[in-house]
Design a protein around this motif. Structure first.
Motif, PDB file in Angstrom:
ATOM      1  N   ARG A  45       0.831  -1.203   0.000  1.00 33.91           N
ATOM      2  CA  ARG A  45       0.000   0.000   0.000  1.00 33.91           C
ATOM      3  C   ARG A  45       0.865   1.252   0.000  1.00 33.91           C
ATOM      4  N   LEU A  46       1.937   1.241   0.781  1.00 34.53           N
ATOM      5  CA  LEU A  46       2.855   2.376   0.795  1.00 34.53           C
ATOM      6  C   LEU A  46       3.517   2.551  -0.570  1.00 34.53           C
ATOM      7  N   GLY A  47       3.960   1.447  -1.158  1.00 34.81           N
ATOM      8  CA  GLY A  47       4.580   1.507  -2.477  1.00 34.81           C
ATOM      9  C   GLY A  47       3.653   2.094  -3.513  1.00 34.81           C
ATOM     10  N   ARG A  48       2.388   1.723  -3.452  1.00 26.43           N
ATOM     11  CA  ARG A  48       1.397   2.240  -4.401  1.00 26.43           C
ATOM     12  C   ARG A  48       1.093   3.719  -4.138  1.00 26.43           C
ATOM     13  N   ALA A  49       1.010   4.110  -2.872  1.00 27.97           N
ATOM     14  CA  ALA A  49       0.594   5.471  -2.527  1.00 27.97           C
ATOM     15  C   ALA A  49       1.652   6.512  -2.839  1.00 27.97           C
ATOM     16  N   CYS A  50       2.943   6.190  -2.622  1.00 22.11           N
ATOM     17  CA  CYS A  50       3.923   7.273  -2.761  1.00 22.11           C
ATOM     18  C   CYS A  50       5.321   6.859  -3.195  1.00 22.11           C
ATOM     19  N   LEU A  51       5.548   5.594  -3.523  1.00 23.82           N
ATOM     20  CA  LEU A  51       6.886   5.166  -3.919  1.00 23.82           C
ATOM     21  C   LEU A  51       6.995   4.755  -5.377  1.00 23.82           C
ATOM     22  N   GLY A  52       5.898   4.690  -6.087  1.00 22.82           N
ATOM     23  CA  GLY A  52       5.958   4.232  -7.467  1.00 22.82           C
ATOM     24  C   GLY A  52       6.451   2.807  -7.570  1.00 22.82           C
ATOM     25  N   GLU A  67      -5.835   8.799  -0.692  1.00 18.84           N
ATOM     26  CA  GLU A  67      -6.998   9.631  -1.004  1.00 18.84           C
ATOM     27  C   GLU A  67      -6.588  10.949  -1.659  1.00 18.84           C
ATOM     28  N   VAL A  68      -5.570  11.592  -1.123  1.00 16.48           N
ATOM     29  CA  VAL A  68      -5.177  12.933  -1.576  1.00 16.48           C
ATOM     30  C   VAL A  68      -4.314  12.869  -2.830  1.00 16.48           C
ATOM     31  N   GLY A  69      -3.359  11.941  -2.845  1.00 17.41           N
ATOM     32  CA  GLY A  69      -2.415  11.832  -3.955  1.00 17.41           C
ATOM     33  C   GLY A  69      -1.140  12.596  -3.674  1.00 17.41           C
ATOM     34  N   VAL A  70       0.005  11.940  -3.866  1.00 20.23           N
ATOM     35  CA  VAL A  70       1.280  12.576  -3.541  1.00 20.23           C
ATOM     36  C   VAL A  70       1.591  13.752  -4.464  1.00 20.23           C
ATOM     37  N   GLU A  71       1.048  13.765  -5.683  1.00 20.46           N
ATOM     38  CA  GLU A  71       1.280  14.911  -6.565  1.00 20.46           C
ATOM     39  C   GLU A  71       0.653  16.177  -5.982  1.00 20.46           C
ATOM     40  N   ALA A  72      -0.542  16.050  -5.386  1.00 21.55           N
ATOM     41  CA  ALA A  72      -1.175  17.207  -4.753  1.00 21.55           C
ATOM     42  C   ALA A  72      -0.385  17.654  -3.527  1.00 21.55           C
ATOM     43  N   VAL A  73       0.141  16.695  -2.783  1.00 18.52           N
ATOM     44  CA  VAL A  73       0.978  17.031  -1.631  1.00 18.52           C
ATOM     45  C   VAL A  73       2.230  17.778  -2.092  1.00 18.52           C
ATOM     46  N   ARG A  74       2.835  17.319  -3.154  1.00 15.14           N
ATOM     47  CA  ARG A  74       4.038  17.985  -3.689  1.00 15.14           C
ATOM     48  C   ARG A  74       3.711  19.409  -4.137  1.00 15.14           C
ATOM     49  N   ALA A  75       2.586  19.610  -4.794  1.00 15.34           N
ATOM     50  CA  ALA A  75       2.224  20.955  -5.234  1.00 15.34           C
ATOM     51  C   ALA A  75       2.083  21.897  -4.037  1.00 15.34           C
ATOM     52  N   LYS A  76       1.447  21.438  -2.967  1.00 15.02           N
ATOM     53  CA  LYS A  76       1.329  22.255  -1.765  1.00 15.02           C
ATOM     54  C   LYS A  76       2.705  22.490  -1.142  1.00 15.02           C
ATOM     55  N   SER A  77       3.552  21.477  -1.138  1.00 17.20           N
ATOM     56  CA  SER A  77       4.897  21.614  -0.583  1.00 17.20           C
ATOM     57  C   SER A  77       5.691  22.689  -1.325  1.00 17.20           C
ATOM     58  N   VAL A  78       5.638  22.668  -2.646  1.00 22.44           N
ATOM     59  CA  VAL A  78       6.341  23.686  -3.429  1.00 22.44           C
ATOM     60  C   VAL A  78       5.798  25.073  -3.096  1.00 22.44           C
ATOM     61  N   HIS A 119      13.742  11.762   3.696  1.00 17.25           N
ATOM     62  CA  HIS A 119      13.255  13.133   3.604  1.00 17.25           C
ATOM     63  C   HIS A 119      12.435  13.398   2.347  1.00 17.25           C
ATOM     64  N   SER A 120      12.053  12.326   1.657  1.00 13.67           N
ATOM     65  CA  SER A 120      11.213  12.521   0.466  1.00 13.67           C
ATOM     66  C   SER A 120       9.935  11.703   0.485  1.00 13.67           C
ATOM     67  N   ALA A 121       9.926  10.552   1.146  1.00  7.55           N
ATOM     68  CA  ALA A 121       8.744   9.687   1.116  1.00  7.55           C
ATOM     69  C   ALA A 121       7.546  10.403   1.729  1.00  7.55           C
ATOM     70  N   GLY A 122       6.504  10.540   0.947  1.00  7.46           N
ATOM     71  CA  GLY A 122       5.286  11.180   1.408  1.00  7.46           C
ATOM     72  C   GLY A 122       5.165  12.642   1.084  1.00  7.46           C
ATOM     73  N   VAL A 123       6.239  13.252   0.563  1.00  9.27           N
ATOM     74  CA  VAL A 123       6.180  14.688   0.236  1.00  9.27           C
ATOM     75  C   VAL A 123       6.668  14.980  -1.171  1.00  9.27           C
ATOM     76  N   VAL A 124       7.534  14.135  -1.709  1.00  5.59           N
ATOM     77  CA  VAL A 124       8.053  14.282  -3.073  1.00  5.59           C
ATOM     78  C   VAL A 124       7.681  13.016  -3.841  1.00  5.59           C
ATOM     79  N   PRO A 125       7.087  13.132  -5.025  1.00  3.69           N
ATOM     80  CA  PRO A 125       6.788  11.928  -5.808  1.00  3.69           C
ATOM     81  C   PRO A 125       8.048  11.103  -6.075  1.00  3.69           C
ATOM     82  N   VAL A 126       7.934   9.819  -5.871  1.00  4.84           N
ATOM     83  CA  VAL A 126       9.029   8.873  -6.080  1.00  4.84           C
ATOM     84  C   VAL A 126       8.535   7.811  -7.042  1.00  4.84           C
ATOM     85  N   GLU A 127       9.393   7.424  -7.993  1.00  3.16           N
ATOM     86  CA  GLU A 127       9.019   6.422  -8.994  1.00  3.16           C
ATOM     87  C   GLU A 127      10.103   5.350  -9.052  1.00  3.16           C
TER      88      GLU A 127
END
Length: 406
Positions: free
Chosen positions: A81-88, A304-315, A208-216
């Motif tokens: 689930r973690l891999g799918r949500a934010c690790l690619g 639910e939110v999507g890591v891309e949306a989290v990254r946009a807010k982070s930027v 320092h990136s998992a959950g805030v920066v998209p990872v693939e």
């Protein structure tokens, strides 16, 4: 002193599509300014009742039956689930286990053994201390050599710097995706290709990136990765870490801490160890089931939110913090990349008085952290931080800096 040209945070918060999620976190409603979400994330409100229900129902009600019903597979199912949500990461390549330190040891030793005849571990001088310490210990154990990349502490590893040090003796390249000090966001695909072209395996530290920066990880052709779950993943203090191992390497790699939970048939309790297929072989001892519960809640929210949306807010948050700092704190030097494409989820500001400033801010319920040399580190966890909080915190930095330098 401000000239009054700083953007008002109120319209930014009003237009923020993730603003409502702030109410999901314990303490977000208080006046305390939290600039340390990149070290320990706030807990989600649902986690307290979830922990209580676990004690009463799963642990207290099901007792040892819980292992057969859910717990035995939880490190792998939650890893997926973690891999799918934010690790690619496709299923079957991520597990929750141990601590980052232990997983670094496992992955470095496994990768080094998979490249016999090669003797060098490549890493950078400003890498997170645990990475350097674990690598140094392994070098002492095995006779391997540490090959250092010299980096600017306000930046990080570039493809050019890595290309200069890898070669036919490189067995393992160990890199931080986001530099803990500067927030430098590494070009992971390019650096991975350079390591592979040299015949080495690459390990990415994603703390320092998992959950805030998209990872693939799959798309980047990464070999191994590790990361913690208590920063942007809000798993709580000491929550277990995660490990990724590419499916193409799983039969080849053998991690060195052979324990019963990673055996092919854990309950046979046989005389010799045979590793389990797939990611279970990366487990060693009994997993920290209670320690995974808060992480489950955050993985649900990220899905639910999507890591891309989290990254946009982070930027947006780090750009606003940089704007306010430039106006309010002209004597303070940025110690992070100015380009948001090269910056992770935090911002570091440098001034000789920042150690004293940090201590004074904590007494005022403004909580950044300090990193040498002279760095005030502002960690902005996007789902629990508002633009108004950023402005209030930096106003406090201005006031305290005036006080300690008067």
């Amino acid at each position: 002193m401000s000239t009054g040209t700083i953007t008002d945070p109120a319209p930014l918060d009003a237009a923020d599509p993730l603003a409502a999620h702030r109410d999901l976190f314990v303490g977000a409603e208080t006046p305390l300014v939290y600039f340390d979400g990149n070290s320990l994330g706030r807990p989600l409100r649902v986690t307290g009742p979830r922990l209580a229900a676990f004690v009463e129902q799963e642990w207290g009600g099901r007792l040892i039956r819980g292992w057969d019903e859910r717990w035995f597979e939880l490190p792998l199912t939650l890893g997926d689930r973690l891999g799918r949500a934010c690790l690619g990461a496709a299923a079957g390549q991520t597990a929750i286990a141990d601590s980052t330190t232990v997983l670094l040891y496992k992955t470095i030793r496994a990768a080094l053994a998979a490249r016999p005849g090669r003797t060098e571990i490549v890493l950078d001088r400003d890498q997170f201390p645990t990475d350097r310490y674990v690598a140094a210990g392994i070098a002492e154990e095995t006779g391997a050599t540490l090959r250092w990349i010299e980096v600017d502490t306000s930046a990080g590893v570039t493809p050019e710097l890595l290309a200069e040090v890898v070669g036919e003796q490189t067995a393992v390249v160990l890199l931080n995706h986001v530099a803990y000090r500067s927030a430098w966001l590494a070009d992971a695909p390019a650096l991975t290709r350079i390591a592979h072209d040299a015949g080495a395996l690459v390990i990415w530290d994603l703390c320092h990136s998992a959950g805030v920066v998209p990872v693939e990880l799959d798309a980047w052709d990464v070999d191994l990765a590790v990361g913690c779950s208590y920063k942007y993943l809000n798993g709580g203090p000491g929550a277990p870490a995660f490990v990724y191992a590419a499916a193409r390497l799983q039969d080849e790699l053998r991690q060195p801490l052979q324990g019963w939970m990673g055996a092919a048939d854990p309950f046979t309790m046989g005389p010799s160890y045979e590793p389990a297929p797939g990611m279970r072989r990366w487990l060693s001892g009994t997993p920290a089931v209670v320690g995974m519960l808060a992480l489950e809640d955050m993985v649900d929210l990220l899905g639910e939110v999507g890591v891309e949306a989290v990254r946009a807010k982070s930027v947006g948050l780090t750009a606003y913090a940089a704007e306010v700092a430039a106006e309010l704190l002209p004597e303070v030097a940025p110690a992070s990349p100015t380009d948001p494409e090269r910056r992770g989820g935090h911002l570091t500001l440098s001034h000789p008085a920042m150690r004293e400033v940090t201590a004074a801010l904590w007494r005022r319920d403004v909580i950044p952290d300090y990193r040498d040399p002279h760095g005030l580190r502002i960690g902005l966890s996007p789902l629990s931080t508002s633009y108004a909080e950023v402005r209030a915190g930096l106003d406090a930095v201005r006031e305290v800096l005036d006080e300690v330098t008067a």
